[in-house]
Design a protein around this motif. Structure first.
Motif, short mmCIF file in Angstrom:
data_model
loop_
_atom_site.label_atom_id
_atom_site.label_comp_id
_atom_site.label_asym_id
_atom_site.label_seq_id
_atom_site.Cartn_x
_atom_site.Cartn_y
_atom_site.Cartn_z
N MET A 71 -46.14 -63.74 -78.57
CA MET A 71 -45.26 -62.80 -77.87
C MET A 71 -45.40 -62.85 -76.36
O MET A 71 -44.47 -62.56 -75.63
CB MET A 71 -45.57 -61.37 -78.34
CG MET A 71 -45.44 -61.17 -79.84
SD MET A 71 -46.25 -59.64 -80.33
CE MET A 71 -47.01 -60.12 -81.86
N ILE A 72 -46.60 -63.20 -75.88
CA ILE A 72 -46.91 -63.14 -74.44
C ILE A 72 -47.41 -64.50 -73.96
O ILE A 72 -48.23 -65.12 -74.63
CB ILE A 72 -48.05 -62.11 -74.18
CG1 ILE A 72 -47.73 -60.76 -74.81
CG2 ILE A 72 -48.34 -61.96 -72.70
CD1 ILE A 72 -46.60 -60.00 -74.19
N ASP A 73 -46.94 -64.94 -72.78
CA ASP A 73 -47.41 -66.21 -72.23
C ASP A 73 -48.58 -66.04 -71.27
O ASP A 73 -49.47 -66.87 -71.21
CB ASP A 73 -46.26 -66.92 -71.50
CG ASP A 73 -45.16 -67.28 -72.48
OD1 ASP A 73 -45.46 -67.99 -73.46
OD2 ASP A 73 -44.02 -66.84 -72.30
N MET A 82 -33.26 -70.97 -67.24
CA MET A 82 -34.50 -70.50 -67.87
C MET A 82 -34.73 -69.03 -67.48
O MET A 82 -34.74 -68.70 -66.31
CB MET A 82 -35.67 -71.35 -67.40
CG MET A 82 -36.97 -70.98 -68.05
SD MET A 82 -38.23 -72.20 -67.66
CE MET A 82 -39.69 -71.31 -68.12
N LYS A 83 -34.91 -68.19 -68.46
CA LYS A 83 -35.06 -66.76 -68.17
C LYS A 83 -36.52 -66.34 -68.28
O LYS A 83 -37.18 -66.61 -69.27
CB LYS A 83 -34.21 -65.96 -69.16
CG LYS A 83 -34.15 -64.47 -68.83
CD LYS A 83 -33.09 -63.79 -69.67
CE LYS A 83 -33.12 -62.30 -69.50
NZ LYS A 83 -32.37 -61.79 -68.38
N ASN A 84 -37.00 -65.68 -67.24
CA ASN A 84 -38.36 -65.16 -67.23
C ASN A 84 -38.31 -63.63 -67.20
O ASN A 84 -37.58 -63.05 -66.41
CB ASN A 84 -39.12 -65.62 -65.98
CG ASN A 84 -39.14 -67.12 -65.87
OD1 ASN A 84 -39.27 -67.82 -66.86
ND2 ASN A 84 -38.99 -67.63 -64.66
N ILE A 85 -39.10 -63.01 -68.06
CA ILE A 85 -39.18 -61.55 -68.05
C ILE A 85 -40.63 -61.12 -67.85
O ILE A 85 -41.55 -61.72 -68.41
CB ILE A 85 -38.65 -60.93 -69.36
CG1 ILE A 85 -37.20 -61.38 -69.63
CG2 ILE A 85 -38.68 -59.41 -69.29
CD1 ILE A 85 -36.56 -60.76 -70.87
N VAL A 86 -40.80 -60.11 -67.01
CA VAL A 86 -42.12 -59.50 -66.82
C VAL A 86 -42.02 -58.07 -67.33
O VAL A 86 -41.15 -57.30 -66.88
CB VAL A 86 -42.53 -59.50 -65.33
CG1 VAL A 86 -43.83 -58.73 -65.13
CG2 VAL A 86 -42.65 -60.92 -64.80
N PHE A 87 -42.89 -57.72 -68.27
CA PHE A 87 -42.91 -56.35 -68.78
C PHE A 87 -44.09 -55.60 -68.20
O PHE A 87 -45.21 -56.10 -68.19
CB PHE A 87 -42.98 -56.32 -70.31
CG PHE A 87 -41.63 -56.44 -70.94
CD1 PHE A 87 -40.81 -55.32 -71.07
CD2 PHE A 87 -41.14 -57.66 -71.35
CE1 PHE A 87 -39.55 -55.42 -71.61
CE2 PHE A 87 -39.87 -57.78 -71.88
CZ PHE A 87 -39.07 -56.65 -72.01
N CYS A 130 -35.88 -64.72 -73.89
CA CYS A 130 -36.41 -65.34 -72.66
C CYS A 130 -37.21 -66.60 -72.97
O CYS A 130 -37.64 -66.82 -74.09
CB CYS A 130 -37.27 -64.34 -71.89
SG CYS A 130 -38.73 -63.80 -72.78
N ASP A 131 -37.41 -67.39 -71.90
CA ASP A 131 -38.22 -68.61 -72.05
C ASP A 131 -39.69 -68.32 -71.77
O ASP A 131 -40.57 -68.99 -72.28
CB ASP A 131 -37.72 -69.68 -71.06
CG ASP A 131 -36.27 -70.02 -71.32
OD1 ASP A 131 -35.99 -70.57 -72.39
OD2 ASP A 131 -35.41 -69.71 -70.47
N SER A 132 -39.93 -67.35 -70.89
CA SER A 132 -41.32 -67.00 -70.63
C SER A 132 -41.45 -65.49 -70.46
O SER A 132 -40.57 -64.84 -69.87
CB SER A 132 -41.83 -67.75 -69.39
OG SER A 132 -42.05 -66.91 -68.32
#
Length: 197
Positions: free
Chosen positions: A81-83, A1-6, A58-60
């Motif tokens: 687009m954003i969780d 599971m891939k998590n990205i923080v922008f 990504c997953d989240s």
């Protein structure tokens, strides 16, 4: 599971500031968003395009956004687009802020409507188009959000941020010695523990 923080920077900031947040999100890829928008209508073109593409890989996807970066994000993004979001000193009522800046500069609404743009001594250019736009495009934000606010924020009052947090159901944290720009060692420590919390 891939998590990205922008990370979305504020005025005068840069995407490189994302480096600071990497240790705070050890389970995620942390990336700075190097945007070009200088007005909410420009953000409405630029932000959704970028985030829709990122969402596919990504997953989240979480957002850490600062000041005007938070305002642009709220003006252009949604739950597809954003969780979740972390906002630091967000500008939440741009109409009120422009009104304050007009007062500081001694500019009336009529003058601004006639001249369309008026530069100020404090470095901001007042814009009639900007004011007109934010009046007809109020923020609608339905994403789970945490807000960090400095009690000495000179752009947004505690009353304004509290009302906004209540309206969108956000968790609000107030730092007693915080300013609009979190930059001192004490403020950054507080910010780091707020994110971790």
């Amino acid at each position: 599971m891939k998590n990205i923080v922008f990370y979305v920077h504020g005025k005068g900031g840069s995407a490189e500031e994302a480096e600071h947040y990497k240790p705070l999100f050890p389970e995620a890829e942390v990336v700075g968003f190097d945007y070009h928008a200088e007005a909410p209508w420009e953000a409405k073109d630029e932000f959704p395009q970028f985030f829709t593409e990122q969402r596919k890989r990504c997953d989240s996807l979480a957002l850490v956004a600062n000041s005007i970066g938070a305002f642009f994000s709220m003006s252009s993004l949604d739950g597809t687009m954003i969780d979740k979001a972390y906002f630091i000193s967000p500008v939440v009522d741009m109409e009120k802020l422009i009104g304050s800046m007009m007062m500081w500069a001694g500019v009336t609404e009529r003058e601004l409507a006639e001249k369309l743009e008026i530069p100020t001594e404090f470095g901001e250019t007042l814009s009639w188009d900007y004011l007109a736009y934010v009046r007809v495009h109020p923020i609608s934000w339905l994403i789970p959000t945490r807000i960090l606010y400095g009690a000495h924020d000179n752009l947004t009052s505690l009353e304004t941020i509290s009302a906004f947090a209540k309206r969108i159901g956000a968790e609000l944290t107030v730092m007693p010695n915080g300013e609009h720009w979190f930059h001192t060692e004490e403020q950054m420590r507080f910010l780091d523990s707020w994110i971790a919390g």
